[in-house]
Scaffold this active site. Structure first.
Site, mmCIF file in Angstrom:
data_model
loop_
_atom_site.group_PDB
_atom_site.id
_atom_site.type_symbol
_atom_site.label_atom_id
_atom_site.label_comp_id
_atom_site.label_asym_id
_atom_site.label_seq_id
_atom_site.Cartn_x
_atom_site.Cartn_y
_atom_site.Cartn_z
ATOM 1 N N GLU A 1 -4.665 -6.531 -9.656
ATOM 2 C CA GLU A 1 -3.710 -7.441 -9.026
ATOM 3 C C GLU A 1 -3.665 -7.276 -7.518
ATOM 4 O O GLU A 1 -3.158 -8.129 -6.806
ATOM 5 C CB GLU A 1 -2.305 -7.233 -9.606
ATOM 6 N N THR B 1 -5.754 7.604 -4.833
ATOM 7 C CA THR B 1 -6.319 6.511 -5.627
ATOM 8 C C THR B 1 -7.745 6.202 -5.169
ATOM 9 O O THR B 1 -8.600 5.830 -5.955
ATOM 10 C CB THR B 1 -5.467 5.223 -5.470
ATOM 11 N N SER C 1 -9.551 1.758 3.939
ATOM 12 C CA SER C 1 -9.383 0.433 3.339
ATOM 13 C C SER C 1 -8.508 -0.501 4.177
ATOM 14 O O SER C 1 -8.846 -0.808 5.304
ATOM 15 C CB SER C 1 -8.831 0.597 1.927
ATOM 16 N N ARG D 1 -7.153 10.109 2.276
ATOM 17 C CA ARG D 1 -6.692 9.199 3.316
ATOM 18 C C ARG D 1 -5.570 9.855 4.099
ATOM 19 O O ARG D 1 -4.589 10.297 3.514
ATOM 20 C CB ARG D 1 -6.160 7.935 2.660
ATOM 21 N N LYS E 1 -15.039 -2.912 -6.088
ATOM 22 C CA LYS E 1 -14.603 -4.294 -5.987
ATOM 23 C C LYS E 1 -15.261 -4.895 -4.748
ATOM 24 O O LYS E 1 -15.701 -4.163 -3.861
ATOM 25 C CB LYS E 1 -13.088 -4.400 -5.930
#
Ligand code: G1P
Ligand code: ZN
Length: 544
Positions: free
Chosen positions: A365, A18, A113, A22, A377
């Site tokens: 969300e 996504t 992240s 990772r 974001k």
């Protein structure tokens, strides 16, 4: 000092998920693993020679070593100039902004992240394109294809560069500029928000706030903005010192992992406002005094109040949300008469809409909100936006959200995560739901009647690209929804995400507890998916 070519063999697990590649740190530490992926990025980019790229990461364990390796590989691959954050640090939003303001060719961001860090934690590499946003699927697929055939990589033999201070260096013929990690970003925020009003509010003595940086990348950014620029008292930013292992914590700003902040905001003498951000600074959680703001509601509230914020006062061209995000923002968009786009999960799907000027605000969300100021974001941006709205309205967070519900109705919303379950069972669960699509149509469960059951597929309105299998969804005739997806960011086994949404227009019923309000839907979701049977878990790991 010369360029050496190193022979290597492909790894078969370098498919970006996504949000980039990772893996556990120990995987990245395997000989050639990082180098193969970086070379595959360089090999799949056209006209890289002489270009400027941006480089930085969230400071997690292995960031320093990886930065040095990537610099030497960039020099060997003909990159003209690299802008690298001091100490190798750039938050994801800051990196996105720096790519844009310097019109760079692209950027490499080192981050996993919100995943834990440290020698036993995770590491990640993400490539961003010239608009400052995550590479779209056609780019990540080209990179992945290259990882399958790679036989060699290039690296410049050289000593490490000193990244401790701002300054300019040469690495072979390539320029390396070590830049201030915070300055650009903080100026960008000042250009969007009413800093005078914020300063007045934060120094007035009757407004208190607590910002939790979770020992991750936003510490220096938050201190510079809230404490130094806006005058909030020292100590406003907690866990503000970035640590390679995030102090052993899980830098994910949600009700479970941001426990310290939650205890403060739900404790005695709680401050008026609280917020946390994640490992690389792109996520945010906003809390009021004794009050949690659901991220889907957050997007809706920011959209409804954007006219109060200088950077957005001239109106929004449109909004976009990921498919599992609640439809709360749709209602605001309708009232404002602007379009609302529904995209698959992952910020990369917003890039084209933002570039084409079709959306101004976007959100997910998963504690992600952002705008056209960058192409990622942006955690602190959302927090400052909220503070600007609170200051402009002179109301508490709770009052603002509750009056929003009164006006638009409330979309009760929750996500249940089952982390690190066996992949086989998780895949079977999704297949089991998929197999029922035909028979679910029109079926009644208590008060709920199934309207549709399908796999979400998205056709990008700008470039026509199609992304299929983006989550299985069951929609009911009253607009309620149940969605299942497997995470594309986890590194251990599989993570099942179950999303639940129902709408309540009656303001006398809007104060119910979320899990209670969604109780029937939760039961139906379990009945249809047979979740317990397939993944053998009694309780979700995280409930949002
Ligand atoms: C998760 C979130 C998604 C977000 C991504 C990166 O992805 O669900 O909204 O864009 O992290 O922060 P997932 O693990 O669900 O694939
Ligand atoms: Zn993040």
């Amino acid at each position: 000092m010369g360029i050496i070519t190193v022979k290597t063999e492909p790894f078969n697990d370098q498919k970006p998920g996504t949000s980039g590649l990772r893996k556990a740190v120990t995987v990245f530490q395997k000989p050639h693993y990082l180098e193969n992926f970086i070379q595959s990025i360089f090999d799949s980019l056209e006209d890289l020679i002489g270009q400027t790229i941006v480089l930085g990461g969230d400071g997690r364990y292995y960031n320093r070593q990886a930065i040095q390796t990537i610099l030497k590989m960039a020099a060997a691959n003909g990159v003209g100039r690299v802008l690298v954050g001091a100490n190798g640090i750039l938050s994801t939003p800051a990196a996105s902004g720096i790519i844009r303001s310097n019109q760079a060719y692209g950027g490499i961001i080192l981050s996993a992240s919100h995943n834990p860090g440290g020698p036993d934690g995770d590491f990640g590499v993400k490539y961003n394109i010239s608009n400052g946003g995550p590479a779209p699927e056609k780019v990540t697929e080209a990179i992945f294809d290259r990882t399958k055939t790679i036989t060699q990589y290039q690296v410049l033999e050289s000593a490490d560069i000193n990244l401790d201070h701002v300054g300019s260096f040469k690495l072979g013929t390539m320029d390396v500029e070590v830049i201030d990690s915070v300055k650009d970003y903080s100026q960008l925020m000042e250009s969007l928000f009413d800093f005078d009003l914020l300063r007045k509010t934060l120094t007035s003595g009757d407004f208190s706030l607590c910002i939790d940086s979770m020992h991750a990348v936003t510490g220096p950014y938050a201190k510079a903005i809230f404490e130094d620029k806006l005058g909030a008292k020292k100590g406003t930013v907690i866990n503000g010192e970035p640590l390679e292992d995030f102090g052993g914590g899980h830098p994910d700003p949600n009700l479970v992992y941001a426990q310290e902040l939650v205890d403060i905001l739900f404790g005695e003498n709680a401050p008026d406002f609280g917020a946390a951000s994640d490992g690389d600074g792109d996520r945010n959680m906003v809390l009021g005094c004794n009050f949690f703001v659901n991220p889907s509601d957050s997007l809706a509230v920011l959209t409804a109040n954007a006219h109060l914020v200088p950077g957005y006062k001239n109106g929004l061209s449109g909004v976009a949300r990921s498919m599992p995000t609640s439809g709360a923002v749709d209602r605001v968009a309708e009232k404002l008469g602007i379009p609302c786009y529904e995209t698959p999960t992952g910020w990369k799907f917003f890039g084209n809409l933002l570039d084409a000027g079709k959306a101004t605000l976007c959100g997910e969300e998963s504690f992600g909100t952002g705008s056209n100021h960058i192409r990622e974001k942006d955690g602190l941006w959302a927090v400052i936006f909220w503070l600007n709205v609170v200051a402009a309205r002179g109301e508490s967070v709770e009052q603002i959200v509750k009056s929003h519900w009164q006006e638009y109705g409330r979309n009760f919303y929750s996500r249940h995560d089952y982390e690190a379950v066996a992949s086989e069972g998780a895949n079977q669960l999704v297949a089991h739901v998929r197999n029922q699509f035909a028979q679910l149509q029109g079926k009644q469960f208590g008060q709920y009647i199934v309207d549709y059951a399908d796999d979400f597929s998205y056709t990008d309105p700008i470039d026509g690209s199609v992304s299929s299998n983006q989550g299985v969804r069951i929609g009911f005739t009253d607009g309620s929804r149940i969605i299942f997806r497997l995470s594309g960011t986890g590194t251990k086994g599989a993570t099942v995400r179950m999303y639940l949404e129902s709408y309540e227009s009656d303001s006398s019923k809007q104060d119910l507890d979320t899990q209670e309000a969604l109780g029937d839907l939760i039961e139906i979701a379990h009945e249809i998916s047979q979740l317990k049977k397939f993944i053998d878990r009694d309780q979700p790991t995280v409930i949002t």
